[in-house]
Design an enzyme around this catalytic site. Structure first.
Site, PDB file in Angstrom:
ATOM      1  N   THR A 118       0.821  -1.215   0.000  1.00  5.22           N
ATOM      2  CA  THR A 118       0.000   0.000   0.000  1.00  5.22           C
ATOM      3  C   THR A 118       0.844   1.249   0.000  1.00  5.22           C
ATOM      4  OG1 THR A 118      -1.851  -1.088   1.075  1.00  5.22           O
ATOM      5  CG2 THR A 118      -1.679   1.268   1.409  1.00  5.22           C
ATOM      6  N   ASP A 150       0.082  -6.489   4.953  1.00  6.79           N
ATOM      7  CA  ASP A 150      -0.684  -7.713   5.197  1.00  6.79           C
ATOM      8  C   ASP A 150       0.160  -8.890   5.665  1.00  6.79           C
ATOM      9  OD1 ASP A 150      -2.917  -6.305   4.601  1.00  6.79           O
ATOM     10  OD2 ASP A 150      -3.259  -7.197   2.631  1.00  6.79           O
TER      11      ASP A 150
HETATM   12  N1  ASP Z   1      -3.295  -3.770   2.078  1.00  9.58           N
HETATM   13  C1  ASP Z   1      -1.927  -4.055   2.035  1.00  9.58           C
HETATM   14  C2  ASP Z   1      -1.070  -3.024   2.693  1.00  9.58           C
HETATM   15  O1  ASP Z   1      -1.545  -2.425   3.628  1.00  9.58           O
HETATM   16  C3  ASP Z   1      -1.420  -4.396   0.736  1.00  9.58           C
HETATM   17  C4  ASP Z   1      -0.223  -5.250   0.931  1.00  9.58           C
HETATM   18  O2  ASP Z   1      -0.092  -5.859   1.972  1.00  9.58           O
HETATM   19  O3  ASP Z   1       0.613  -5.264   0.039  1.00  9.58           O
HETATM   20  O4  ASP Z   1       0.057  -2.781   2.358  1.00  9.58           O
END
Ligand code: ASP
Length: 342
Positions: free
Chosen positions: A26, A107
């Site tokens: 993210t 994640d």
């Molecule tokens: N939602 C995830 C994050 O917060 C995406 C990932 O893990 O790459 O980074």
């Protein structure tokens, strides 16, 4: 330990050189709308753009940036762990590199952090960071987290403590840290033990040190392969379907995400005892999210051949079990010793 250290940027000495390895997440995500903090695409912004969003870094360190991957970390494959750990070790072996920062998705951050903590053979700081809001968001948290991570990696007092996660001004040990919120900017905690310290406005302060062996003091390596290890939860009314499927698939290990103190539904326990009889290593962890699983000397551990995960959650227990099996540690007593040690 309770010492305050100024970041190297506040001295007249040449700035430390920090390698930044980007893997996606993210922190490198973009959405079409700046108010959007879910449903965006992760891992699309390149490392140069990430660094350009943090001009203050130039007052802290000289940066050498590399794109290692561009993924959403939910899709992480252990083969990336091999690539990442080898690249970190190669960079750390260079005299002119003072520390390494890895940008990652939140994640699976806790899994990668613990994995690197156990395998990279360096005493230089390795600092993972991430973001809860995409780079395009109002009040994106990535740039400040990245600045904190570089500041920590450039700090001499961070040497010899293994791998860190720098997030929302806090410094966590890779072993302890877990993601505890699906949306909040303060998404990472170290349950039971708390953060190691904090980084803010160019200052780093440690409140405690790291106790268990890590990095060069372990027998583990990411080069030995990744034995198949599944995680199977226990819950009301659970069947033995998942255990039977794991046995049929030829897994080498099973981590049970047990209830409470790693307790296991009777139906599942019978199936897991059969798994042990077939040579599969079974580790009891807890799905609770805080606390520990203490070894039950009588049933089920000694009687059925299970190992207890201690303070590791099921995901981290899986990382250690894969590494231990890859290192040839199959014997139940030695496996328990590994969980008690690392
Ligand atoms: N939602 C995830 C994050 O917060 C995406 C990932 O893990 O790459 O980074």
């Amino acid at each position: 330990m309770n010492t305050t250290f100024l970041s190297p940027g506040s001295t007249s000495a040449p700035l430390p050189r920090i390698a930044v390895l980007a893997t996606g997440g993210t922190i490198a995500g973009t959405a079409s709308d700046a108010a959007q903090t879910a449903g965006y695409q992760a891992g699309v912004v390149g490392v140069e753009q990430l660094m350009a969003a943090v001009p203050a870094v130039s007052g802290v360190a000289r940066i050498e940036a590399e794109q290692i991957a561009s993924i959403d970390s939910k899709d992480l494959d252990p083969r990336l762990w091999t690539v990442l750990s080898q690249r970190i070790e190669a960079l750390a072996a260079r005299d002119d590199i003072n520390g390494i920062v890895v940008t990652h998705g939140t994640d699976t951050l806790e899994e990668t952090a613990y994995l690197l903590h156990l395998v990279v053979k360096t005493s230089k700081p390795v600092v993972l960071t991430a973001a809860m809001r995409p780079a395009s968001a109002l009040s994106a948290d990535g740039p400040m987290n990245l600045l904190g991570a570089v500041t920590l990696a450039a700090t001499r007092a961070a040497w010899g403590q293994g791998v860190f996660v720098a997030f929302n001004n806090r410094i966590h040990s890779a072993r302890d840290v877990v993601k505890t919120s699906t949306y909040a900017v303060d998404a990472f905690q170290s349950p039971e033990v708390g953060a190691l310290g904090w980084v803010q406005d160019g200052r780093v302060e440690f409140q405690r040190g790291v106790v268990r062996p890590h990095t060069g003091a372990t027998p583990f390596s990411a080069a030995l392969g990744w034995p198949a290890v599944e995680i199977i939860p226990s819950y009301a009314g659970v069947s033995r379907i998942a255990v039977d499927a794991a046995i049929a698939a030829g897994v080498r290990g099973i981590v049970v995400a047990g209830t409470g103190n790693g307790s296991i539904h009777g139906t599942l326990q019978v199936a897991l005892a059969e798994a042990v009889q077939r040579g599969i290593s079974v580790v009891r962890a807890s799905r609770v999210g805080s606390g520990h699983v203490i070894r039950n000397g009588a049933a089920p551990d000694d009687a059925l051949g299970f190992v207890s995960a201690g303070t590791l959650n099921p995901y981290k227990a899986r990382v250690l079990l894969m590494l231990a099996l890859a290192a040839g540690i199959n014997d139940r007593t030695l496996l328990q010793a590994a969980f008690d040690t690392y």
